[in-house]
Motif scaffolding. Structure first.
Motif, PDB file in Angstrom:
ATOM      1  N   ILE A   1      48.945 -41.211  52.452  1.00  0.00           N
ATOM      2  CA  ILE A   1      49.284 -42.635  52.605  1.00  0.00           C
ATOM      3  C   ILE A   1      49.966 -42.965  53.930  1.00  0.00           C
ATOM      4  CG2 ILE A   1      49.495 -42.881  50.093  1.00  0.00           C
ATOM      5  CD1 ILE A   1      52.550 -43.038  50.480  1.00  0.00           C
ATOM      6  N   ALA A   2      50.370 -41.962  54.692  1.00  0.00           N
ATOM      7  CA  ALA A   2      51.117 -42.215  55.923  1.00  0.00           C
ATOM      8  C   ALA A   2      50.420 -41.593  57.122  1.00  0.00           C
ATOM      9  CB  ALA A   2      52.543 -41.682  55.791  1.00  0.00           C
ATOM     10  N   ASP A   3      50.964 -41.890  58.289  1.00  0.00           N
ATOM     11  CA  ASP A   3      50.413 -41.363  59.534  1.00  0.00           C
ATOM     12  C   ASP A   3      51.136 -40.109  60.000  1.00  0.00           C
ATOM     13  OD1 ASP A   3      48.556 -43.660  60.110  1.00  0.00           O
ATOM     14  OD2 ASP A   3      50.466 -44.735  60.070  1.00  0.00           O
ATOM     15  N   GLY A   4      52.232 -39.776  59.325  1.00  0.00           N
ATOM     16  CA  GLY A   4      52.973 -38.598  59.734  1.00  0.00           C
ATOM     17  C   GLY A   4      54.089 -38.279  58.770  1.00  0.00           C
ATOM     18  N   TRP A   5      54.654 -37.100  58.967  1.00  0.00           N
ATOM     19  CA  TRP A   5      55.714 -36.590  58.106  1.00  0.00           C
ATOM     20  C   TRP A   5      56.905 -36.199  58.967  1.00  0.00           C
ATOM     21  CZ3 TRP A   5      55.989 -30.846  56.621  1.00  0.00           C
ATOM     22  CH2 TRP A   5      57.068 -30.609  55.765  1.00  0.00           C
ATOM     23  N   LEU A   6      58.105 -36.538  58.490  1.00  0.00           N
ATOM     24  CA  LEU A   6      59.354 -36.237  59.176  1.00  0.00           C
ATOM     25  C   LEU A   6      60.153 -35.224  58.357  1.00  0.00           C
ATOM     26  CD1 LEU A   6      60.153 -39.951  60.006  1.00  0.00           C
ATOM     27  CD2 LEU A   6      59.716 -38.193  61.756  1.00  0.00           C
ATOM     28  N   PRO A   7      59.899 -33.937  58.529  1.00  0.00           N
ATOM     29  CA  PRO A   7      60.661 -32.930  57.781  1.00  0.00           C
ATOM     30  C   PRO A   7      62.126 -32.918  58.223  1.00  0.00           C
ATOM     31  CG  PRO A   7      58.711 -31.967  58.818  1.00  0.00           C
ATOM     32  CD  PRO A   7      58.907 -33.306  59.411  1.00  0.00           C
ATOM     33  N   LEU A   8      63.017 -32.765  57.267  1.00  0.00           N
ATOM     34  CA  LEU A   8      64.431 -32.664  57.612  1.00  0.00           C
ATOM     35  C   LEU A   8      64.740 -31.286  58.182  1.00  0.00           C
ATOM     36  CD1 LEU A   8      67.231 -33.913  57.655  1.00  0.00           C
ATOM     37  CD2 LEU A   8      67.566 -33.072  55.317  1.00  0.00           C
ATOM     38  N   TYR A   9      64.273 -30.241  57.508  1.00  0.00           N
ATOM     39  CA  TYR A   9      64.423 -28.879  58.014  1.00  0.00           C
ATOM     40  C   TYR A   9      63.027 -28.296  58.201  1.00  0.00           C
ATOM     41  CZ  TYR A   9      68.743 -29.662  55.348  1.00  0.00           C
ATOM     42  OH  TYR A   9      69.867 -30.204  54.822  1.00  0.00           O
ATOM     43  N   TRP A  10      62.838 -27.601  59.310  1.00  0.00           N
ATOM     44  CA  TRP A  10      61.560 -26.941  59.538  1.00  0.00           C
ATOM     45  C   TRP A  10      61.840 -25.561  60.107  1.00  0.00           C
ATOM     46  CZ3 TRP A  10      56.417 -27.998  58.705  1.00  0.00           C
ATOM     47  CH2 TRP A  10      55.513 -27.131  59.317  1.00  0.00           C
ATOM     48  N   SER A  11      61.278 -24.565  59.485  1.00  0.00           N
ATOM     49  CA  SER A  11      61.386 -23.211  60.007  1.00  0.00           C
ATOM     50  C   SER A  11      60.015 -22.758  60.471  1.00  0.00           C
ATOM     51  CB  SER A  11      61.907 -22.241  58.939  1.00  0.00           C
ATOM     52  OG  SER A  11      61.791 -20.905  59.403  1.00  0.00           O
ATOM     53  N   PRO A  12      59.852 -22.492  61.769  1.00  0.00           N
ATOM     54  CA  PRO A  12      58.554 -22.004  62.247  1.00  0.00           C
ATOM     55  C   PRO A  12      58.234 -20.609  61.723  1.00  0.00           C
ATOM     56  CG  PRO A  12      60.195 -21.865  63.988  1.00  0.00           C
ATOM     57  CD  PRO A  12      60.843 -22.592  62.853  1.00  0.00           C
ATOM     58  N   MET A  13      59.217 -19.978  61.088  1.00  0.00           N
ATOM     59  CA  MET A  13      58.997 -18.655  60.503  1.00  0.00           C
ATOM     60  C   MET A  13      58.546 -18.732  59.048  1.00  0.00           C
ATOM     61  SD  MET A  13      62.493 -16.961  61.979  1.00  0.00           S
ATOM     62  CE  MET A  13      62.948 -17.119  63.713  1.00  0.00           C
ATOM     63  N   ARG A  14      58.554 -19.931  58.469  1.00  0.00           N
ATOM     64  CA  ARG A  14      58.229 -20.089  57.050  1.00  0.00           C
ATOM     65  C   ARG A  14      57.246 -21.246  56.838  1.00  0.00           C
ATOM     66  NH1 ARG A  14      62.474 -17.324  54.173  1.00  0.00           N
ATOM     67  NH2 ARG A  14      64.163 -16.801  55.614  1.00  0.00           N
ATOM     68  N   THR A  15      56.249 -21.351  57.679  1.00  0.00           N
ATOM     69  CA  THR A  15      55.305 -22.453  57.560  1.00  0.00           C
ATOM     70  C   THR A  15      54.523 -22.389  56.252  1.00  0.00           C
ATOM     71  OG1 THR A  15      53.672 -21.198  58.825  1.00  0.00           O
ATOM     72  CG2 THR A  15      55.071 -22.722  60.048  1.00  0.00           C
TER      73      THR A  15
ATOM     74  N   GLU B   1      45.708 -31.243  52.904  1.00  0.00           N
ATOM     75  CA  GLU B   1      44.806 -32.386  53.037  1.00  0.00           C
ATOM     76  C   GLU B   1      45.167 -33.314  54.191  1.00  0.00           C
ATOM     77  OE1 GLU B   1      44.328 -34.451  49.354  1.00  0.00           O
ATOM     78  OE2 GLU B   1      44.155 -32.631  48.173  1.00  0.00           O
ATOM     79  N   ALA B   2      46.044 -32.872  55.065  1.00  0.00           N
ATOM     80  CA  ALA B   2      46.445 -33.729  56.184  1.00  0.00           C
ATOM     81  C   ALA B   2      45.250 -34.017  57.089  1.00  0.00           C
ATOM     82  CB  ALA B   2      47.553 -33.059  56.985  1.00  0.00           C
ATOM     83  N   PRO B   3      45.017 -35.284  57.422  1.00  0.00           N
ATOM     84  CA  PRO B   3      43.860 -35.628  58.269  1.00  0.00           C
ATOM     85  C   PRO B   3      44.120 -35.306  59.729  1.00  0.00           C
ATOM     86  CG  PRO B   3      45.120 -37.596  57.756  1.00  0.00           C
ATOM     87  CD  PRO B   3      45.770 -36.472  56.983  1.00  0.00           C
ATOM     88  N   ASP B   4      43.071 -35.351  60.533  1.00  0.00           N
ATOM     89  CA  ASP B   4      43.214 -35.170  61.978  1.00  0.00           C
ATOM     90  C   ASP B   4      44.142 -36.246  62.536  1.00  0.00           C
ATOM     91  OD1 ASP B   4      41.492 -33.049  61.866  1.00  0.00           O
ATOM     92  OD2 ASP B   4      39.734 -34.190  62.512  1.00  0.00           O
ATOM     93  N   GLY B   5      45.009 -35.849  63.441  1.00  0.00           N
ATOM     94  CA  GLY B   5      45.924 -36.800  64.049  1.00  0.00           C
ATOM     95  C   GLY B   5      47.203 -37.019  63.268  1.00  0.00           C
ATOM     96  N   PHE B   6      47.319 -36.390  62.109  1.00  0.00           N
ATOM     97  CA  PHE B   6      48.522 -36.544  61.289  1.00  0.00           C
ATOM     98  C   PHE B   6      49.707 -35.898  62.011  1.00  0.00           C
ATOM     99  CE2 PHE B   6      51.397 -35.226  57.836  1.00  0.00           C
ATOM    100  CZ  PHE B   6      51.507 -36.409  57.129  1.00  0.00           C
ATOM    101  N   MET B   7      50.797 -36.651  62.130  1.00  0.00           N
ATOM    102  CA  MET B   7      51.969 -36.161  62.842  1.00  0.00           C
ATOM    103  C   MET B   7      52.856 -35.326  61.918  1.00  0.00           C
ATOM    104  SD  MET B   7      53.107 -39.555  65.023  1.00  0.00           S
ATOM    105  CE  MET B   7      54.603 -38.764  65.637  1.00  0.00           C
ATOM    106  N   VAL B   8      53.286 -34.190  62.401  1.00  0.00           N
ATOM    107  CA  VAL B   8      54.322 -33.388  61.747  1.00  0.00           C
ATOM    108  C   VAL B   8      55.463 -33.321  62.747  1.00  0.00           C
ATOM    109  CG1 VAL B   8      54.943 -31.147  60.782  1.00  0.00           C
ATOM    110  CG2 VAL B   8      52.640 -32.075  60.422  1.00  0.00           C
ATOM    111  N   ALA B   9      56.554 -34.031  62.435  1.00  0.00           N
ATOM    112  CA  ALA B   9      57.602 -34.260  63.432  1.00  0.00           C
ATOM    113  C   ALA B   9      58.983 -33.896  62.896  1.00  0.00           C
ATOM    114  CB  ALA B   9      57.568 -35.723  63.880  1.00  0.00           C
ATOM    115  N   PRO B  10      59.299 -32.604  62.855  1.00  0.00           N
ATOM    116  CA  PRO B  10      60.615 -32.185  62.378  1.00  0.00           C
ATOM    117  C   PRO B  10      61.699 -32.389  63.431  1.00  0.00           C
ATOM    118  CG  PRO B  10      59.383 -30.274  63.073  1.00  0.00           C
ATOM    119  CD  PRO B  10      58.457 -31.458  63.222  1.00  0.00           C
ATOM    120  N   MET B  11      62.932 -32.494  62.953  1.00  0.00           N
ATOM    121  CA  MET B  11      64.087 -32.541  63.837  1.00  0.00           C
ATOM    122  C   MET B  11      64.701 -31.157  63.951  1.00  0.00           C
ATOM    123  SD  MET B  11      66.064 -36.119  63.038  1.00  0.00           S
ATOM    124  CE  MET B  11      65.718 -36.181  61.286  1.00  0.00           C
TER     125      MET B  11
END
Length: 336
Positions: free
Chosen positions: A186-200, A209-219
Motif C-alpha cells: 500500500i505504500a511507496d516505501g518503508w521506514l525501519p526503526l532499527y536495521w541490521s545489515p547483518m540480519r537482513t 512482495e516489494a515492487p520495483d522502486g520500493f524504498m527501504v529507508a532505515p535510520m
C-alpha cells in the motif's frame, strides 16, 4: 544507496544547528532530510522552515503520527508543503503505540492496526489523486462520517487545492512482520526503526512482495570518532529509552523488534530496569553488539568497512542521524 539526513524530533527546544546541517547535507549531495515528532514539537513546521532555506534536497517526515491528525488533515499538510517546496515532499507515517496514542493524543489505539493503517493511507491517496470526493466506508476512517454521535449531514468533498503530485511518495514506519508486508502493498516505501545489515533475513519474508522502486529507508546514528565505546553511548541511550520506556511492559513494539533480532532476554531486562526507575542501568544493559550493528560509529576506516554491508542489502536510502558536519562529509565521500 542514497543518503538522507535524519534530524529526529525536538527535545526541550529547537536545535539551532538543524538548518545549517540540512544546508550542508544539500551541499554534499544528500538526497533528503527528515524530521519527526513524538509528544512535543510537530514534524511539518520544522520541515517547512528547512524547505524555505534549501532548494534541492527532498523533504521527508520520519515519522508523523497518524493519531495526531485525521488522514485528510495529514494529506492537506503534505500537499501544501509539496507545492511550497516545488515537489520535494515525502510523507512518512507511523501508528505509534498504545501509551502515546491513548496517553498523549487521547485517542483509542486501533484494535486492528493493519486495517486502521490501510484506511488512513487510502484516504490520503484519494485526497492527493483528486479523482473525486473522498469516500470510504471505513471502520476507523469513514468519509463522510456516519457515526451515531454525528448529525448525518456530512458531505463527501474533494480538495479545493489541486495537489502538485498525485503520486506524492507515502512511506510507513512499520515494525511487525504483517505490517511490513502490508506496507509493500500500500505504500511507496518503508521506514525501519532499527536495521541490521547483518540480519537482513529478519525482514526477508516481509519484503518478498516489494515492487520495483520500493524504498527501504532505515535510520542509523553515525559518528566519526576514535573511541567506539564512547561513540555508541548515544545509541544505547536511545535504545534504552525506546525499548524501556516507549511502550507498556506487556505491549512494546520496540522491545518485540529487538527480541526478533536475536536479543530477547536483553530486551526484557532493559524493560525491567527502565520501568523500575533504574534508567542509567537500563542504558548500560543495552548490548554494545546490538547498538553497533544498527549504527555507523568509529574511525573512518571502520565506518567504510561497515558501510559496505549496508550497501549490499536491500536498503535504498540510509537516513543518517549525524550530529556534526564532519560525519556528514565523511559519509558522503565514502558513499561515492
Amino acid at each position: 544507496m542514497r543518503l538522507g539526513l535524519a534530524l529526529g524530533y525536538w527535545g526541550r527546544g529547537p536545535d539551532p544547528d538543524h538548518v545549517a546541517l540540512a544546508q550542508e547535507a544539500e551541499r554534499l549531495g544528500y538526497d533528503s532530510v527528515w524530521t519527526a515528532e513524538a509528544w512535543g514539537s510537530d514534524a511539518f513546521t520544522p520541515l517547512t522552515w528547512i524547505a524555505a532555506q534549501t532548494s534541492r534536497i527532498k523533504l521527508g517526515t520520519a515519522v508523523v503520527q497518524m493519531a495526531a491528525r485525521s488522514p485528510v488533515t495529514t494529506a492537506m499538510h503534505a500537499l501544501t508543503l509539496d507545492h511550497l517546496s516545488g515537489g520535494r515532499m515525502m510523507l512518512g507515517l507511523g501508528l505509534s503505540g498504545p501509551q502515546v496514542v491513548e496517553g498523549w493524543y487521547g485517542r483509542p489505539f486501533p484494535k486492528s492496526p493493519l486495517t486502521a493503517t490501510r484506511e488512513y493511507v487510502d484516504v490520503i491517496r484519494q485526497v492527493l489523486r483528486r479523482e473525486g470526493p473522498v469516500a470510504l466506508d471505513g471502520r476507523f476512517h469513514a468519509h463522510p462520517y456516519r457515526g451515531d454521535d454525528g448529525t448525518g449531514l456530512g458531505k463527501a468533498l474533494k480538495p479545493i487545492t489541486h495537489p502538485l503530485r498525485a503520486e506524492l511518495p507515502v512511506l510507513l514506519g512499520a515494525e511487525g512482520p504483517k505490517n511490513i508486508a502490508q506496507t509493500t502493498r500500500i505504500a511507496d516505501g518503508w521506514l525501519p526503526l532499527y536495521w541490521s545489515p547483518m540480519r537482513t533475513d529478519v525482514y526477508e519474508a516481509s519484503l518478498a512482495e516489494a515492487p520495483d522502486g520500493f524504498m527501504v529507508a532505515p535510520m542509523a546514528r553515525a559518528k566519526v570518532c576514535d573511541d567506539v565505546t564512547e561513540g555508541l553511548l548515544p545509541v544505547k541511550a536511545m535504545l534504552g529509552f525506546y525499548i524501556g520506556g516507549m511502550g507498556h511492559s506487556a505491549r512494546n513494539f520496540h522491545a518485540d523488534l529487538m527480541a526478533r533480532m536475536g536479543y530477547e532476554s536483553e530486551a526484557r531486562r532493559i524493560q525491567e530496569l527502565f520501568l523500575a526507575g533504574r534508567r542509567e542501568e537500563a542504558v548500560l544493559a543495552v548490548p554494545d553488539a546490538f547498538a553497533d550493528e544498527i549504527s555507523l560509529v568509529g574511525p573512518r576506516e571502520r565506518i567504510a568497512e561497515r558501510l559496505e554491508l549496508w550497501r549490499k542489502g536491500p536498503v535504498t536510502d540510509l537516513l543518517v542521524l549525524a550530529p556534526d558536519p564532519h560525519t556528514l562529509r565523511v559519509l558522503a565521500e565514502l558513499n561515492g
